[in-house]
Design an enzyme around this catalytic site. Structure first.
Site, short mmCIF file in Angstrom:
data_model
loop_
_atom_site.label_atom_id
_atom_site.label_comp_id
_atom_site.label_asym_id
_atom_site.label_seq_id
_atom_site.Cartn_x
_atom_site.Cartn_y
_atom_site.Cartn_z
N GLU A 425 0.83 -1.22 0.09
CA GLU A 425 0.05 -0.24 -0.10
C GLU A 425 0.86 1.45 -0.12
OE1 GLU A 425 -0.65 -2.63 1.66
OE2 GLU A 425 -2.51 -3.32 1.03
N HIS A 493 -11.26 -6.08 8.06
CA HIS A 493 -11.96 -5.83 6.82
C HIS A 493 -13.10 -4.58 6.90
CE1 HIS A 493 -10.31 -9.71 6.13
NE2 HIS A 493 -9.93 -9.23 4.93
#
Ligand SMILES: Cc1ncc(C[n+]2csc(CCOP(=O)(O)OP(=O)(O)O)c2C)c(N)n1
Length: 689
Positions: A425, A493
């Site tokens: 990321e 998540h």
């Protein structure tokens, strides 16, 4: 100058830059630090000679570089004005940040395209790497996709010390550039130490470059950075490899650090013999002797040049001292884009990009579609109409994204424009910065909200770029961020925590509750001149309530404009994202009493809409999914008490999740989230007060 053999004029230039750089170090250490005009003094003595040679070889109009706090000689060799260079560490007006950023962290727009542009440097070691991978990718994108031949032969250069090779940023960039064979030159200035920590602590055996010898697609060039014969040859070999399109190169030059890490550092940790050995490797006397032996400059000429440089630097320092202090009234300028004052570098607007017509009026047509399809259709339209849009992230390419938002887009728009990235990321967002600075519109996907955490530094640095460069640079991009609970929650998540980027400087935050708003907000962001976090709530992607007809290819919603879902006189509910539907359902039993406001964007947020509504109702309930403590509801509540205290008929109430991660068991999750029943009972309680 892309050769290992320099002519007499070029050597004179090298000597002048070296002596100038040394004179700046001298005057800072001897005068400006003691006078407390400069607080962060990083000498480049020892690193300077090789940096100057490298800088003089960065002469292609589409070259770009990132440096670090020790890069001033390099920046001077690119052509940075001397007065600017000495004014910045004194935090004087003008210069590269108008006194906003620490002086050794500089930038250089180089608008005349005489050579490399210098990206805004970062204070964080390692943060310089992945943005330059983005520039390297942009070179190939402009060449191969946009057929812009002016990029042929351009080089993307990152500079760093040996210890910076331990950072995740270095590895993120190394993987991006080598995997894609990008024209990236990693330049490592190896002085053996990271402040006081020797190389042996950074890597097994103390030699990071040796440990990289097996890396594919990476030419390693390694040697001495102080030798007038060897050093130019090594640099030319590395630069020419990258310029000729052969791929990535790592050039490691061993250089002495002839002083402490900073002026204040006394080097007590360094054995005396190493300090002596470093002094013996000083490139300045080596250069002087070499130029003498070649008949280019005798001792007298060298002395005269040295004195001239000292005088020139002293004069520049005097002028810089006399510069006015930055104007405090401008302190909060340039956090966000200003259409009357567009940045010099970065994004579509800086290039005067022409967008298709847009409208603020929705023209719904066709069947209702879910939010996922609406997002996909909007991306598809903008990709089709703007060749500078790139969509990428983990699994975003052939698979179409783990959520399905990019299904078929890779097939339709091709590998250059819709593609998978390495699992990093930091790399995804860092690369986006470089792409944005090259004038493209990157649309990175972070697969799940929580996995923005490894990208925190790049996100933060991108957001503050406009402010810290006084509007010279900006990196507009749209970060698509699926998050929040779905059918279940879990700590990994389902995180919401949208407030992070409202608190962070320079980011816009959109959080649509339905398909129509998703289209309008996403299109606005894709054409805007600011970086945007576009939060795609997982529970809404295929939620029946959120389905809406497509509002048109030209539909945009300006940020900071809330939507009233119901009208009422007794209570205002302020909400956003997945809580909007719940609030609307809860308000059904209170017709005419409750005004439900969907904020739609949180930075900027529609303060006027909330203040106006609460002025009418006198009561406010804020409902959000994010944790209660320091959630965005706290900001709204504080604002109401500050600005509307005497109009309030009841305490401002917040209904939000407890301060815990999202829970997996559905009963636990539903206990945490504001339910329709709890919203109803809060409404009833507040109305009864
Ligand atoms: C992410 C981060 N961690 C720590 C620091 C503090 N710091 C500044 S310079 C430095 C050492 C870097 O050494 P190296 O990369 O070898 O460069 P050199 O100073 O030797 O040229 C450290 C730890 C920082 N600026 N950023």
């Amino acid at each position: 100058m892309n050769t290992d053999t320099l002519n007499s004029d070029q050597w004179q230039k090298v000597a002048k830059l070296l002596l100038t750089s040394r004179a700046v170090d001298d005057i800072e250490e001897q005068v400006l630090v003691p006078e407390k005009r400069v607080f962060n003094q990083f000498s480049s003595r020892g690193h300077d000679f090789a940096q100057i040679l490298l800088g003089l070889m960065m002469n292609h109009p589409k070259d770009a570089a990132t440096g670090y706090y020790r890069s001033r000689p390099f920046v001077l060799s690119l052509g940075l004005d001397l007065e600017e260079a000495v004014a910045a560490p004194m935090a004087k007006s003008g210069s590269y940040s108008d006194g906003r950023d620490i002086g050794v962290v500089c930038n250089y727009p180089n608008l005349e395209n005489k050579g490399a542009m210098l990206f805004p440097m970062c204070g964080g070691v390692g943060a310089q790497y992945s943005p330059i991978s983005g520039w390297a990718q942009s070179i190939t994108y402009h060449l191969n996709e946009l057929k812009d031949e002016s990029y042929r032969g351009a080089v993307a250069l990152s500079m760093g010390g040996d210890s910076s090779m331990s950072t995740s940023g270095f590895w993120a960039a190394l993987n991006i550039s080598t995997t894609n064979n990008l024209p990236h030159l990693f330049y490592i200035e190896d002085n053996g130490y990271g402040i006081s920590v020797p190389q042996e602590v950074q890597t097994p055996g103390g030699d990071q470059v040796a440990n990289l010898s097996a890396y594919k697609n990476l030419l390693i060039v390694d040697g001495d950075g102080t030798d007038p014969l060897e050093t130019p040859a090594l640099i030319a070999k590395a630069v020419n490899h990258v310029r000729s399109g052969k791929g990535t190169c790592l050039l490691r030059l061993k250089v002495p650090r002839l002083c402490g890490h900073t002026f204040q550092d006394t080097q007590t940790y360094k054995p005396a013999h190493l300090i002596d050995e470093d002094q013996a490797r000083d490139p300045e006397p080596k250069l002087k002797e070499y130029l003498n032996s070649q008949g280019i400059m005798d001792d007298l000429a060298w002395q005269a040049l040295s004195q001239a440089c000292t005088l020139e630097v002293a004069a520049a320092v005097e002028k810089a001292k006399n510069r006015p202090e930055p104007n405090p009234d401008t302190l909060t300028d340039h956090v966000f884009a200003d259409s009357a004052n567009v940045q010099l570098r970065g994004g579509l607007h800086a290039q005067g990009h022409k967008f298709p017509e847009h409208t603020l009026i929705s023209k719904p047509s066709g069947p209702r579609q879910n939010m996922l399809a609406a997002i996909r259709k909007t991306l598809d339209f903008e990709l089709s109409n703007n060749p500078k849009v790139l969509v990428f992230g983990e699994d975003v390419g052939p698979k179409g994204g783990v959520h399905g938002a990019t299904l078929e887009l890779h097939n339709k728009h091709g590998q250059n424009r819709v593609f998978d990235t390495s699992l990093s990321e930091e790399g995804i967002i860092g690369r986006s910065i470089g792409l944005a600075l090259s004038g493209l519109m990157p649309v990175p996907e972070i697969q799940f909200r929580k996995y923005a955490e490894p990208a925190a530094e790049q996100l933060s640095d991108a957001g503050i770029m406009r402010w810290r460069t006084n509007n010279q640079f900006a990196a507009p991009m749209v970060v698509r961020l699926p998050g929040g609970y779905a059918r279940r929650g879990d700590p990994w998540h389902s995180m919401s925590d949208e407030v992070e980027w409202i608190h962070k400087v320079g980011w816009q935050v959109a959080m649509p509750s339905n398909a129509e708003d998703a289209v309008g907000l996403l299109r606005y962001a894709l054409r805007d001149n600011n970086p945007t976090i576009f939060f795609e709530h997982r529970a809404l992607l295929d939620n029946p309530w959120s389905r809406r007809p497509y509002p048109g290819d030209d539909y945009v919603i300006e940020f900071g404009v809330a939507k009233h879902l119901t009208q009422g006189n007794d209570l205002t509910i302020v909400t956003w994202g997945a809580m909007v539907e719940r609030c609307e359902n809860a308000a059904v039993d209170f017709e005419g009493q409750v005004e439900v406001i969907d904020l739609r964007t949180l930075q900027p947020w529609d303060k006027d809409a909330v203040l106006n509504s609460v002025t009418k109702t006198g009561k406010c309930l804020i409902v959000h999914e994010d944790n209660k403590t320091a959630g965005f509801g706290a900001e709204i509540a504080a604002c109401l008490t500050e600005e509307l205290f005497f109009e309030l008929d009841a305490p401002v109430k917040r209904l939000a999740s407890p301060d815990i991660p999202s829970a997996h068991n559905i009963h636990l999750l539903e206990r945490a989230l504001p339910s329709v029943e709890r919203i109803k009972s809060n409404i009833a309680e507040l109305i009864a007060l």
